[in-house]
Design an enzyme around this catalytic site. Structure first.
Site, PDB file in Angstrom:
ATOM      1  N   GLU A  72       0.880  -1.191  -0.159  1.00  0.00           N
ATOM      2  CA  GLU A  72      -0.153   0.011  -0.082  1.00  0.00           C
ATOM      3  C   GLU A  72       0.892   1.046  -0.068  1.00  0.00           C
ATOM      4  O   GLU A  72       1.870   1.623   0.617  1.00  0.00           O
ATOM      5  CB  GLU A  72      -0.937  -0.007   1.137  1.00  0.00           C
ATOM      6  CG  GLU A  72      -2.025  -1.144   1.300  1.00  0.00           C
ATOM      7  CD  GLU A  72      -2.826  -1.175   0.044  1.00  0.00           C
ATOM      8  OE1 GLU A  72      -2.771  -0.205  -0.626  1.00  0.00           O
ATOM      9  OE2 GLU A  72      -3.612  -2.184  -0.062  1.00  0.00           O
TER      10      GLU A  72
ATOM     11  N   CYS B  24      -8.144  -2.070   7.878  1.00  0.00           N
ATOM     12  CA  CYS B  24      -6.700  -1.947   7.379  1.00  0.00           C
ATOM     13  C   CYS B  24      -6.134  -0.449   7.064  1.00  0.00           C
ATOM     14  O   CYS B  24      -5.080  -0.140   7.453  1.00  0.00           O
ATOM     15  CB  CYS B  24      -6.518  -2.944   6.258  1.00  0.00           C
ATOM     16  SG  CYS B  24      -6.844  -4.804   6.434  1.00  0.00           S
TER      17      CYS B  24
ATOM     18  N   HIS C  62      -1.108  -5.755   1.730  1.00  0.00           N
ATOM     19  CA  HIS C  62      -2.190  -6.814   1.812  1.00  0.00           C
ATOM     20  C   HIS C  62      -2.001  -8.087   1.078  1.00  0.00           C
ATOM     21  O   HIS C  62      -1.316  -8.074   0.084  1.00  0.00           O
ATOM     22  CB  HIS C  62      -3.245  -6.128   0.895  1.00  0.00           C
ATOM     23  CG  HIS C  62      -4.400  -5.304   1.693  1.00  0.00           C
ATOM     24  ND1 HIS C  62      -4.726  -3.957   1.680  1.00  0.00           N
ATOM     25  CD2 HIS C  62      -5.147  -5.574   2.753  1.00  0.00           C
ATOM     26  CE1 HIS C  62      -5.555  -3.453   2.411  1.00  0.00           C
ATOM     27  NE2 HIS C  62      -6.102  -4.474   3.092  1.00  0.00           N
TER      28      HIS C  62
HETATM   29  N1  PCA Z   1      -8.546  -6.975   5.984  1.00  0.00           N
HETATM   30  C1  PCA Z   1      -9.606  -5.860   6.197  1.00  0.00           C
HETATM   31  C2  PCA Z   1      -9.412  -5.638   7.868  1.00  0.00           C
HETATM   32  C3  PCA Z   1      -8.732  -6.722   8.313  1.00  0.00           C
HETATM   33  C4  PCA Z   1      -8.032  -7.508   7.276  1.00  0.00           C
HETATM   34  O1  PCA Z   1      -7.425  -8.685   7.236  1.00  0.00           O
HETATM   35  C5  PCA Z   1      -9.085  -4.801   5.392  1.00  0.00           C
HETATM   36  O2  PCA Z   1      -8.656  -4.675   4.268  1.00  0.00           O
HETATM   37  O3  PCA Z   1      -9.745  -3.731   5.750  1.00  0.00           O
END
Ligand code: PCA
Length: 201
Positions: free
Chosen positions: A78, A141, A165
């Site tokens: 990200e 997240c 991610h």
């Molecule tokens: N993914 C979510 C919140 C917790 C996770 O593992 C997200 O992408 O916001």
């Protein structure tokens, strides 16, 4: 030097969260650097309360937050966290914010301070599908990434931080046509991310 790496607890009806599954089995040390691991709650409120406490307690040099991104086929690094909470699905506390800033009167966004381009390059060199993502979404997240970077900024801390991610793992998609990546590959990706991030220190 210390690296703090976090994963999330399961949410949205899943039995596991691949981010924590990958984080929990990482070695205690990588290239001589101590690796601290923490599981975070999928809770907007919980993150705002707990993440600053965890950072104050552990005082790492680098923080790598990780989470599951359903529907993504690759590891995504990200670039940016934005000051908004908006969700169609409830978090694990049953909270569903709309158009709500994470912190009032705070900056609109923070950029990752990890070497995001170098991480992507290194992952691809190791034959792991990876890309930069320009949105961490508006769910928990994104909030975690924003809260970490905001805490570091307002307290003038010398900590590098960012968010990765990861896709579903195969056992989560046995009955749904969704992309996945093996847990081994995700774990290797996190190790490579740590190795690239500590090169700067
Ligand atoms: N993914 C979510 C919140 C917790 C996770 O593992 C997200 O992408 O916001």
């Amino acid at each position: 030097m210390r690296v703090l790496i976090t994963g999330f607890e399961p949410f949205g009806g899943e039995k596991i969260n691949p981010s924590w599954e990958a984080v929990k089995d990482l070695p205690e040390k990588i290239d001589g650097v101590k690796i601290l691991k923490k599981e975070l709650p999928v809770s907007f409120k919980g993150i705002k309360e707990k993440l600053p406490q965890i950072l104050n307690k552990t005082m790492p040099d680098i923080v790598i937050l990780t989470g599951q991104a359903a529907g993504r086929a690759n590891i995504t690094i990200e670039r940016v966290a934005i000051n908004i909470m908006e969700s169609k699905k409830e978090d694990n506390d049953g909270y569903k914010p709309e158009d709500e800033p994470i912190f009032k009167e705070a900056p609109a966004a923070y950029f990752s301070t990890l070497p995001i381009k170098r991480i992507v390059k290194s992952l691809r060199n190791n034959k792991i599908p990876a890309a930069i993502s320009n949105s961490a979404g508006t769910y928990v997240c994104n909030t975690a990434m924003y809260v970490a970077l905001h805490h570091i900024a307002i307290n003038n801390l010398n900590i590098k931080a960012g968010f990765i991610h990861v896709p579903y793992i195969p056992e989560q998609v046995l009955e749904k046509p969704q992309p996945s990546m093996s847990l081994e590959m995700i774990r290797k990706a996190l190790e490579i991310t740590i190795k690239e991030s500590i090169k700067d220190q």
